[in-house]
Scaffold this active site. Sequence first.
Site, short mmCIF file in Angstrom:
data_model
loop_
_atom_site.label_atom_id
_atom_site.label_comp_id
_atom_site.label_asym_id
_atom_site.label_seq_id
_atom_site.Cartn_x
_atom_site.Cartn_y
_atom_site.Cartn_z
N ALA A 73 0.81 -1.21 0.00
CA ALA A 73 0.00 0.00 0.00
C ALA A 73 0.85 1.27 0.00
O ALA A 73 0.41 2.32 -0.47
CB ALA A 73 -0.94 0.00 1.19
N ASN A 148 -5.89 2.79 11.23
CA ASN A 148 -5.11 1.65 11.70
C ASN A 148 -4.82 1.67 13.19
O ASN A 148 -4.47 0.66 13.78
CB ASN A 148 -3.79 1.55 10.92
N SER A 193 -3.47 -3.59 0.62
CA SER A 193 -2.22 -4.29 0.91
C SER A 193 -2.50 -5.76 1.20
O SER A 193 -3.49 -6.07 1.88
CB SER A 193 -1.59 -3.62 2.14
N GLY A 194 -1.63 -6.65 0.73
CA GLY A 194 -1.84 -8.08 0.93
C GLY A 194 -1.62 -8.54 2.36
O GLY A 194 -2.38 -9.34 2.90
N HIS A 195 -0.58 -7.99 3.02
CA HIS A 195 -0.19 -8.58 4.30
C HIS A 195 -1.13 -8.26 5.45
O HIS A 195 -0.97 -8.77 6.55
CB HIS A 195 1.28 -8.26 4.63
N CYS A 313 4.11 1.09 12.55
CA CYS A 313 4.85 1.94 11.60
C CYS A 313 5.47 3.14 12.28
O CYS A 313 6.37 3.77 11.76
CB CYS A 313 3.94 2.40 10.49
N1 PMP Z 1 -2.09 2.50 5.11
C1 PMP Z 1 -2.52 1.98 6.27
C2 PMP Z 1 -3.82 2.48 6.85
C3 PMP Z 1 -1.79 0.99 6.91
O1 PMP Z 1 -2.23 0.48 8.08
C4 PMP Z 1 -0.57 0.55 6.34
C5 PMP Z 1 0.28 -0.51 7.01
N2 PMP Z 1 0.50 -0.29 8.39
C6 PMP Z 1 -0.16 1.11 5.12
C7 PMP Z 1 -0.95 2.09 4.53
C8 PMP Z 1 1.11 0.68 4.44
O2 PMP Z 1 0.95 -0.57 3.84
P1 PMP Z 1 2.20 -1.46 3.35
O3 PMP Z 1 2.81 -2.05 4.58
O4 PMP Z 1 1.56 -2.50 2.47
O5 PMP Z 1 3.11 -0.58 2.58
#
Ligand code: PMP
Length: 365
Positions: A73, A148, A193-195, A313
Amino acid sequence: MIYLDNAATTKPCEECRRAVAETMENTFGNASSLHKAGTASLMLISRARAAVLRGMSLGKTRLSGEVLFTSGATESNNTALLGANLRGGRIVTTAIEHPSQARIIDKLEERGHEVVRLSPKDHDDFESAIVNAVDEKTALVSCMAVNNETGFCVDIRRLYNAVKAKNPKTLVHIDAVQGFLKMPLDGDLISVSGHKIHATKGIGALYIKKGVTLSPLLLGGGQQKNLRSGTEPVELIAGLEAAINAYEYKRELFERLRAALLGGLSEIPDIRINSGEGCLPNIVNFSVRGVRSEIMLHSLEEADICVSSGSACSKGKTSGVLSAFGVSDKDADCAVRVSMCSDNTEEEIALLCEKIAQTVKSVRR
Ligand code: PMP
């Protein structure tokens, strides 16, 4: 291990793991090759695109357009926001976005775009506040479907229709990472996002509505209709497709688990619940006053329980997102995020509550 950090990442499901292994064994061709191995990969990718579209629609909206496969993502958000033709226009966004969106908006602001950032704490009806902020100069609305850190969510289909009714020229970008497969989506550009849905890391997707033009971020061999160069990772794409097909959002289970968690927490004095009304039940954020997040995390880790402070993050730093929800800095320092998946049980939640109560007793003495 009791894993309660599914908003950070999820364990790849068995269907995904099997699909990845089978694809590596049998469908390893380069999708651009003209021979039969290439064609097989191309067909697999096109089937997976249909699965992503189905997953975004959840049977409610009919989405038509392109689906790009990306590395996740973060790349989807970068491709959408840096590639869209914003004509120097105004941007309406929120103060609760993930850094993979927020840092790009900061960059666009530095380049001269006027940016309006709205906070849920300032509005009883956040969705209407976003729509009301749109005017004739607004080139972009960019917002997340589900936050998130708290699980706070917006009705994306209603938002999309209301923004378009106000200004049909405004592009709508949705970061749907935490909402994908949990609610029907709509938008001109949608990142997933896949994970986060039991597929692997390293795969994501960007939906581009029919008629929306984008400049590519990655130049090269012209794969994916010139919009995202690079050989498609067919095995990760197969894993994503399998995870989408296997996914079931068990809302009732999450409501039961959340009720059990809130019940357990209510027996511990001085806890503030940061995930209020309008939050999805699979994410619960709360502040255990007097016990800093790191202390709580490490104490839970000793009992083999994985939770998170805010979001993974932000690497333990308070992100500012909770303050946009009206949480004080002091409470944000003590925030714990529990994010569940359908493998979690009431027994696990009971153990979590027991361990939190023990930690509180020993730290608050
Ligand atoms: N947007 C949101 C709301 C997320 O929670 C995250 C992952 N924590 C991301 C974007 C980023 O996704 P990715 O790890 O696939 O780069």
